[in-house]
Scaffold this motif. Structure first.
Motif, mmCIF file in Angstrom:
data_model
loop_
_atom_site.group_PDB
_atom_site.id
_atom_site.type_symbol
_atom_site.label_atom_id
_atom_site.label_comp_id
_atom_site.label_asym_id
_atom_site.label_seq_id
_atom_site.Cartn_x
_atom_site.Cartn_y
_atom_site.Cartn_z
ATOM 1 N N ILE A 85 -12.581 -11.138 0.958
ATOM 2 C CA ILE A 85 -13.828 -11.027 1.716
ATOM 3 C C ILE A 85 -14.301 -9.588 1.629
ATOM 4 C CG2 ILE A 85 -14.872 -11.261 4.008
ATOM 5 C CD1 ILE A 85 -12.629 -13.313 4.621
ATOM 6 N N ASN A 86 -15.514 -9.398 1.148
ATOM 7 C CA ASN A 86 -16.039 -8.055 0.916
ATOM 8 C C ASN A 86 -17.402 -7.917 1.575
ATOM 9 O OD1 ASN A 86 -16.664 -5.529 0.002
ATOM 10 N ND2 ASN A 86 -16.736 -6.053 -2.165
ATOM 11 N N GLN A 87 -17.423 -7.114 2.652
ATOM 12 C CA GLN A 87 -18.684 -6.788 3.314
ATOM 13 C C GLN A 87 -19.266 -5.574 2.583
ATOM 14 O OE1 GLN A 87 -19.522 -8.863 5.710
ATOM 15 N NE2 GLN A 87 -21.535 -7.947 6.002
ATOM 16 N N VAL A 88 -20.056 -5.841 1.534
ATOM 17 C CA VAL A 88 -20.465 -4.802 0.590
ATOM 18 C C VAL A 88 -21.307 -3.731 1.257
ATOM 19 C CG1 VAL A 88 -21.703 -4.361 -1.563
ATOM 20 C CG2 VAL A 88 -20.353 -6.451 -1.296
ATOM 21 N N ASN A 89 -22.221 -4.127 2.134
ATOM 22 C CA ASN A 89 -23.165 -3.160 2.691
ATOM 23 C C ASN A 89 -22.494 -2.131 3.589
ATOM 24 O OD1 ASN A 89 -22.837 -5.584 4.308
ATOM 25 N ND2 ASN A 89 -24.297 -4.679 5.745
ATOM 26 N N ILE A 90 -21.314 -2.447 4.137
ATOM 27 C CA ILE A 90 -20.607 -1.461 4.960
ATOM 28 C C ILE A 90 -19.274 -1.069 4.325
ATOM 29 C CG2 ILE A 90 -21.716 -2.167 7.109
ATOM 30 C CD1 ILE A 90 -19.248 -3.789 7.779
ATOM 31 N N ASP A 91 -19.078 -1.485 3.072
ATOM 32 C CA ASP A 91 -17.901 -1.096 2.293
ATOM 33 C C ASP A 91 -16.603 -1.452 3.010
ATOM 34 O OD1 ASP A 91 -16.609 -0.125 0.079
ATOM 35 O OD2 ASP A 91 -16.514 1.935 0.840
ATOM 36 N N GLN A 92 -16.523 -2.698 3.463
ATOM 37 C CA GLN A 92 -15.309 -3.189 4.101
ATOM 38 C C GLN A 92 -14.862 -4.458 3.383
ATOM 39 O OE1 GLN A 92 -15.729 -3.821 8.299
ATOM 40 N NE2 GLN A 92 -15.799 -1.650 8.800
ATOM 41 N N SER A 93 -13.617 -4.482 2.959
ATOM 42 C CA SER A 93 -13.093 -5.673 2.298
ATOM 43 C C SER A 93 -11.643 -5.877 2.703
ATOM 44 C CB SER A 93 -13.201 -5.539 0.772
ATOM 45 O OG SER A 93 -12.371 -4.503 0.302
ATOM 46 N N PHE A 94 -11.216 -7.117 2.664
ATOM 47 C CA PHE A 94 -9.814 -7.410 2.949
ATOM 48 C C PHE A 94 -9.446 -8.738 2.294
ATOM 49 C CE2 PHE A 94 -12.358 -9.066 6.428
ATOM 50 C CZ PHE A 94 -11.847 -10.338 6.658
ATOM 51 N N ASP A 95 -8.155 -8.900 2.074
ATOM 52 C CA ASP A 95 -7.616 -10.105 1.441
ATOM 53 C C ASP A 95 -6.831 -10.912 2.461
ATOM 54 O OD1 ASP A 95 -8.626 -9.362 -1.053
ATOM 55 O OD2 ASP A 95 -6.849 -8.155 -1.498
ATOM 56 N N VAL A 96 -6.877 -12.233 2.293
ATOM 57 C CA VAL A 96 -6.134 -13.147 3.152
ATOM 58 C C VAL A 96 -5.333 -14.077 2.255
ATOM 59 C CG1 VAL A 96 -6.264 -14.884 4.955
ATOM 60 C CG2 VAL A 96 -7.952 -13.042 4.891
ATOM 61 N N HIS A 97 -4.076 -14.295 2.626
ATOM 62 C CA HIS A 97 -3.201 -15.152 1.819
ATOM 63 C C HIS A 97 -2.592 -16.227 2.711
ATOM 64 C CE1 HIS A 97 0.893 -16.139 0.235
ATOM 65 N NE2 HIS A 97 0.152 -16.430 -0.814
ATOM 66 N N PHE A 98 -2.649 -17.484 2.243
ATOM 67 C CA PHE A 98 -2.059 -18.602 2.977
ATOM 68 C C PHE A 98 -1.163 -19.405 2.028
ATOM 69 C CE2 PHE A 98 -6.375 -18.121 4.833
ATOM 70 C CZ PHE A 98 -6.006 -17.667 6.093
ATOM 71 N N LEU A 99 0.015 -19.738 2.493
ATOM 72 C CA LEU A 99 0.902 -20.660 1.782
ATOM 73 C C LEU A 99 1.080 -21.878 2.675
ATOM 74 C CD1 LEU A 99 2.704 -21.061 -0.730
ATOM 75 C CD2 LEU A 99 4.612 -20.174 0.643
ATOM 76 N N THR A 100 0.613 -23.036 2.220
ATOM 77 C CA THR A 100 0.609 -24.217 3.079
ATOM 78 C C THR A 100 1.394 -25.346 2.440
ATOM 79 O OG1 THR A 100 -1.471 -24.995 2.101
ATOM 80 C CG2 THR A 100 -1.620 -23.641 4.074
ATOM 81 N N LEU A 101 1.942 -26.182 3.302
ATOM 82 C CA LEU A 101 2.720 -27.345 2.895
ATOM 83 C C LEU A 101 2.052 -28.578 3.497
ATOM 84 C CD1 LEU A 101 5.457 -28.056 1.433
ATOM 85 C CD2 LEU A 101 6.445 -28.180 3.727
ATOM 86 N N VAL A 102 1.711 -29.548 2.654
ATOM 87 C CA VAL A 102 1.031 -30.757 3.095
ATOM 88 C C VAL A 102 1.874 -31.970 2.709
ATOM 89 C CG1 VAL A 102 -1.045 -32.178 2.882
ATOM 90 C CG2 VAL A 102 -1.229 -29.681 2.898
ATOM 91 N N PRO A 103 2.622 -32.552 3.653
ATOM 92 C CA PRO A 103 3.403 -33.759 3.350
ATOM 93 C C PRO A 103 2.579 -35.016 3.652
ATOM 94 C CG PRO A 103 4.008 -32.928 5.506
ATOM 95 C CD PRO A 103 2.921 -32.020 4.987
ATOM 96 N N SER A 104 2.994 -36.137 3.072
ATOM 97 C CA SER A 104 2.359 -37.417 3.375
ATOM 98 C C SER A 104 3.380 -38.526 3.231
ATOM 99 C CB SER A 104 1.164 -37.675 2.457
ATOM 100 O OG SER A 104 1.580 -37.850 1.108
ATOM 101 N N LEU A 105 3.159 -39.615 3.971
ATOM 102 C CA LEU A 105 4.054 -40.766 3.929
ATOM 103 C C LEU A 105 3.231 -42.023 4.168
ATOM 104 C CD1 LEU A 105 6.891 -42.130 3.944
ATOM 105 C CD2 LEU A 105 6.906 -41.747 6.427
ATOM 106 N N ALA A 106 3.446 -43.048 3.356
ATOM 107 C CA ALA A 106 2.791 -44.339 3.535
ATOM 108 C C ALA A 106 3.814 -45.437 3.289
ATOM 109 C CB ALA A 106 1.615 -44.491 2.575
ATOM 110 N N VAL A 107 3.892 -46.371 4.227
ATOM 111 C CA VAL A 107 4.814 -47.497 4.119
ATOM 112 C C VAL A 107 4.019 -48.776 4.361
ATOM 113 C CG1 VAL A 107 6.902 -48.596 5.002
ATOM 114 C CG2 VAL A 107 6.735 -46.093 4.955
ATOM 115 N N THR A 108 4.172 -49.770 3.472
ATOM 116 C CA THR A 108 3.472 -51.040 3.634
ATOM 117 C C THR A 108 4.483 -52.179 3.619
ATOM 118 O OG1 THR A 108 3.125 -51.365 1.259
ATOM 119 C CG2 THR A 108 1.441 -50.159 2.468
ATOM 120 N N ARG A 109 4.156 -53.209 4.371
ATOM 121 C CA ARG A 109 4.959 -54.442 4.388
ATOM 122 C C ARG A 109 4.020 -55.605 4.115
ATOM 123 N NH1 ARG A 109 7.356 -58.803 4.193
ATOM 124 N NH2 ARG A 109 9.278 -59.306 5.334
ATOM 125 N N LYS A 110 4.215 -56.258 2.970
ATOM 126 C CA LYS A 110 3.374 -57.376 2.575
ATOM 127 C C LYS A 110 3.777 -58.615 3.372
ATOM 128 C CE LYS A 110 1.937 -59.794 -1.638
ATOM 129 N NZ LYS A 110 2.167 -59.894 -3.098
#
Length: 807
Positions: free
Chosen positions: A533-558
């Motif tokens: 993110i870079n606020q160019v007009n006021i010369d301010q920038s910073f970086d953000v880092h995210f490491l995410t884990l997304v699990p899922s589970l689906a079970v069906t019974r016919k």
């Protein structure tokens, strides 16, 4: 087979454009008897009436039951035996043809999600010499199919009767609605990821409502709704994922269509599509042009408690939004080998917009003494475009049906606009003239690869990698008119130059296991996400880092061929986009301003669902219990200062919880009437001790779509939707009702249709909200004030593969 016989067989296959000889499994081998890991296998044998002799090389086409569009097919071998592999769940027809024989149509070929092998038995062809009176067989595919981790909604004629574009289709899909700007919601909430043929909708443009209105409804095959998506899909979209699947052409030759829509209040739409296929080469193209005029009104009434005395503020505004849209796409696909296909495409959209508005603003004391009054008008003109190029590669491996797919895409877009503001008031400092110049440039690179690895005939592992890079540069310049110098001067205090970029690296793996009655799919997605993110007009920038884990589970019974019960869980993440992060303060409405929040954090949502479904050809029902929970929800917050100016921005406010009961069903009443409906009763809660928010409410929502076949090839439908009140931060959003209707007639031997439709019949699409805090109380209304009336004509040309039911 002899060499000559195999040559004739191969030539026949090539001429009709179905599978080549090498792609059709030999039923005499063990592989021909196993289920393909890409879907179900349909087998059968074609014989002659009277003597049961095999009909060699008969053409067997697989058609969608609703519109008779050809989806696949095969040619019987010398013994009359045929195989159609990789058939997805749905309702189909088989059309069997051969020279010298009467065409045979086999109705009601239903493929369930858990099906492995379907044997349609012996199909009997009658020779032309003994042909009886012609019998026309038509059917509609099952509207809803419940897959292990998604709900498949087939686009039948009940949905098309009052729909000209995808935006109108979505309102008829269970659990889906649209907000006041035309963005999709799932179960009343935004933050929905929309895909088109499995690819991000951003490939087609930056403004999602415009994209959805540019896609003609008759080009859509089905809509997949994932309320608890599996790890195969990106973790974005806290409310769910919608995948819009377009129709694919697999028949040889040329076919297409043209359409024209005339609407009231200068709303027009025209377009066309064409498909060509010969041998290994296929080309498809479509274009659409539209002029849309939308009229609206806005009302705000607010009590402000922060000043020395309570003040009352009111606003009444009207406006018109004009959009001139162009949209086009072309795709080319080529079969490199029997197992490898490459395709490439180009998408282009262009949007010219002119927006005008006028508002009256009054602030009075509690004793109704006028404190200030001003009127404000704005005129905005702008232009935007979006260009996308992509390449897809698909490789099947003969051994155990392994499949590799790869997609590379590049998107470039931009927009610029100029807005003039004129304001007049009862005080000198309320006399204001301003100009706003906006410039936006976007670039995106998208790379994706997936690999399907069948471990056994009933167990599959899928793995995939995805990389996405986005850049977004925004310039917002405000100029203020100086009455002394009689010129506009740049105002740095309210201007902004904002640069944003992100890089996403993600990978997933899912494991699926199916038995005769049970199915399970478990998966996990890991994402490394970086924002700059870079606020160019006021010369301010910073970086953000995210490491995410997304699990899922689906079970069906016919429980039967059509009935099943399923339990799904998924964790979702909503990452803040560039607009929410941009700290630019928009003062277009000086007493109701908005700004971004560069300190936003991702929102994580836990989603769970327990459901039962029983969808058959003439009726179906799908009740479920659902729950969504987030502990750091991204929500729009409004604050008021002691001068009565409100500021809106997104923030991580606290806990959001929604849970309830949902049900959808469809029922055919005889041959003429079909009813589709869905509804839910739910509890919504927004709680934040820090922001002093505690809103909890019970509500209900529902829609019903009635579809009627009338004499003389007329068809009619009516649609009503009610979206009940919902708790939001600082208050509640009131319920809203929408009613649409339409009628259409087939003509010119069912190659053409003419239709008439009315959207928002009662002008009831009024979005109201009530906010209440310790510092203010506010009631607001936003409503589109033009009822949309359309007269449409559509004509199809080219090869008609069968008697169509979409005329």
């Amino acid at each position: 087979m002899t060499r000559i016989t195999r040559l004739i067989y191969s030539l026949s296959l090539s001429l009709i454009g179905f599978k080549t000889l090498g792609e059709v499994p030999d039923l005499l081998t063990p592989e021909g008897k196993e289920k393909s890991m890409d879907g179900t296998k349909i087998i059968g044998k074609v014989v002659e009436a009277g003597n049961s002799n095999a009909v060699s090389f008969a053409t067997v086409a697989l058609l969608m039951a609703a519109d008779s569009s050809v989806t696949d097919g095969a040619v019987a071998d010398v013994d009359g035996v045929f195989t159609i592999s990789n058939v997805t769940s749905g309702s189909y027809m088989l059309r069997v043809t051969n020279m010298g024989y009467q065409t045979l149509v086999v109705d009601k070929v239903s493929v369930a999600p858990e099906s492995g092998l379907i044997d349609v038995g012996t199909l009997v062809l009658t020779t032309e010499a003994t042909k009886l009176n012609e019998v026309v067989v038509r059917a509609e595919k099952t509207m809803i199919i419940n897959d292990i981790d998604k709900k498949i909604v087939n686009v039948g004629q009940d949905m098309l009767a009052t729909s000209t574009n995808v935006s109108e289709l979505l309102e008829k899909v269970p659990a889906v609605s649209l907000d006041e700007n035309g963005n999709p919601q799932v179960r009343g909430k935004g933050n929905v990821i929309v895909l088109i043929d499995g690819k991000p909708s951003s490939m087609y443009g930056s403004d999602l409502p415009t994209i959805l209105k540019s896609f003609p409804a008759d080009l859509i095959d089905r809509i997949d709704v994932m309320t608890t998506p599996s790890a195969k899909y990106e973790g974005d979209g806290a409310s769910g994922v919608i995948d819009i699947i377009t129709k694919k052409t697999k028949i040889q030759g040329v076919n297409g269509g043209v359409r024209l829509t005339l609407g009231n209040r200068e709303n027009y739409n025209t377009g066309g599509n064409i498909s060509f296929k010969r041998g290994k080469l296929g080309i498809n193209a479509s274009a659409n042009a539209a002029i849309r005029n939308r009229y609206w009104k806005r009302e705000i009434d607010r009590e402000n408690f922060l000043s020395d005395q309570t003040t009352l503020y009111s606003q009444y505004g009207t406006g018109k939004n004009y959009d001139g849209d162009l949209f086009g796409r072309i795709g080319i696909n080529y079969d490199l080998t029997e197992k490898a296909t490459v395709s490439a495409g180009f998408n282009y959209s262009r949007n010219r917009f002119i927006n005008t508005s006028f508002s009256e603003n009054r602030t009075t004391s509690q004793a109704d003494s006028l404190m200030e009054r001003f009127s404000r008008s704005s005129d905005q003109k702008g232009l935007g475009d979006n260009t996308n190029m992509y390449v897809d590669y698909r490789q099947k491996f003969r051994k155990e049906d392994h499949l590799l797919t790869f997609t590379a895409s590049y998107t470039k877009g931009g927009s610029d606009s100029d807005t003039d503001f004129d304001q007049e008031g009862n005080l000198v400092d309320l006399m204001v003239r301003q100009q706003n110049e906006k410039l936006n440039n976007r670039n995106s690179v998208y790379l994706n690869t997936d690999y399907t690895w069948p471990l056994t005939p009933k167990a599959t592992v899928e793995v995939g990698l995805r990389t996405r890079f986005n850049t977004n540069d925004n310039t917002n310049n405000f100029l203020k008119y100086d009455f002394e110098t009689e010129g506009f001067e740049f105002d740095p205090s309210i201007s902004n130059v904002f640069a944003y970029s992100d890089a996403l690296y993600t990978g997933y793996s899912t494991f699926s296991q199916k038995t005769d009655n049970w199915g399970v799919r478990v998966g996990v997605r890991v994402t490394d996400y970086n924002q700059t993110i870079n606020q160019v007009n006021i010369d301010q920038s910073f970086d953000v880092h995210f490491l995410t884990l997304v699990p899922s589970l689906a079970v069906t019974r016919k429980l039967s061929d059509a009935a099943q019960i399923k339990l799904n869980y998924s964790r979702r993440v909503q990452r803040p986009n560039a607009t929410w992060l941009n700290p630019f303060t928009d003062i277009s409405d000086p007493l109701n301003i908005s700004t971004g929040n560069p300190n936003l954090k991702p929102e994580f949502t836990h989603k769970a669902e327990l459901g039962y479904s029983n969808y058959e050809e003439n009726s179906g029902i799908g009740p479920s219990l659902f729950m969504d929970y987030s502990n750091n929800a991204i929500t729009r917050i409004k604050t008021i200062d002691d001068e009565g100016i409100s500021t809106s921005r997104y923030d991580n406010v606290g806990r959001e919880l929604a849970y309830g009961y949902e049900m959808d069903f469809f029922q055919r009443l005889g041959e003429a009437i079909k009813i589709n409906a869905s509804g839910r009763v739910f509890r919504s809660e927004v709680v934040s001790a820090l922001a002093q928010i505690d809103n909890r409410i019970w509500s209900y929502s529902g829609n019903i779509n009635a579809y009627i076949k009338l004499p003389l090839d007329f068809r009619a439908s009516a649609y009503v939707n009610y979206e009940g009140p919902r708790a939001i931060a600082q208050g509640k959003r009131e319920g809203i009702v929408v009613a649409n209707m339409g009628i259409r007639k087939s003509m010119l031997e069912r190659k053409a249709t003419i239709s008439f439709s009315v959207q928002d019949i009662f002008l009831s699409r009024a979005y109201k909200s009530q906010l209440a805090t310790a510092s203010y109380v506010q009631n607001s209304l936003y409503q589109q004030t033009n009822r949309q009336i359309n007269l449409s004509f559509q004509y199809r040309f080219g090869k008609i593969s069968a008697s169509r039911d979409d005329a």
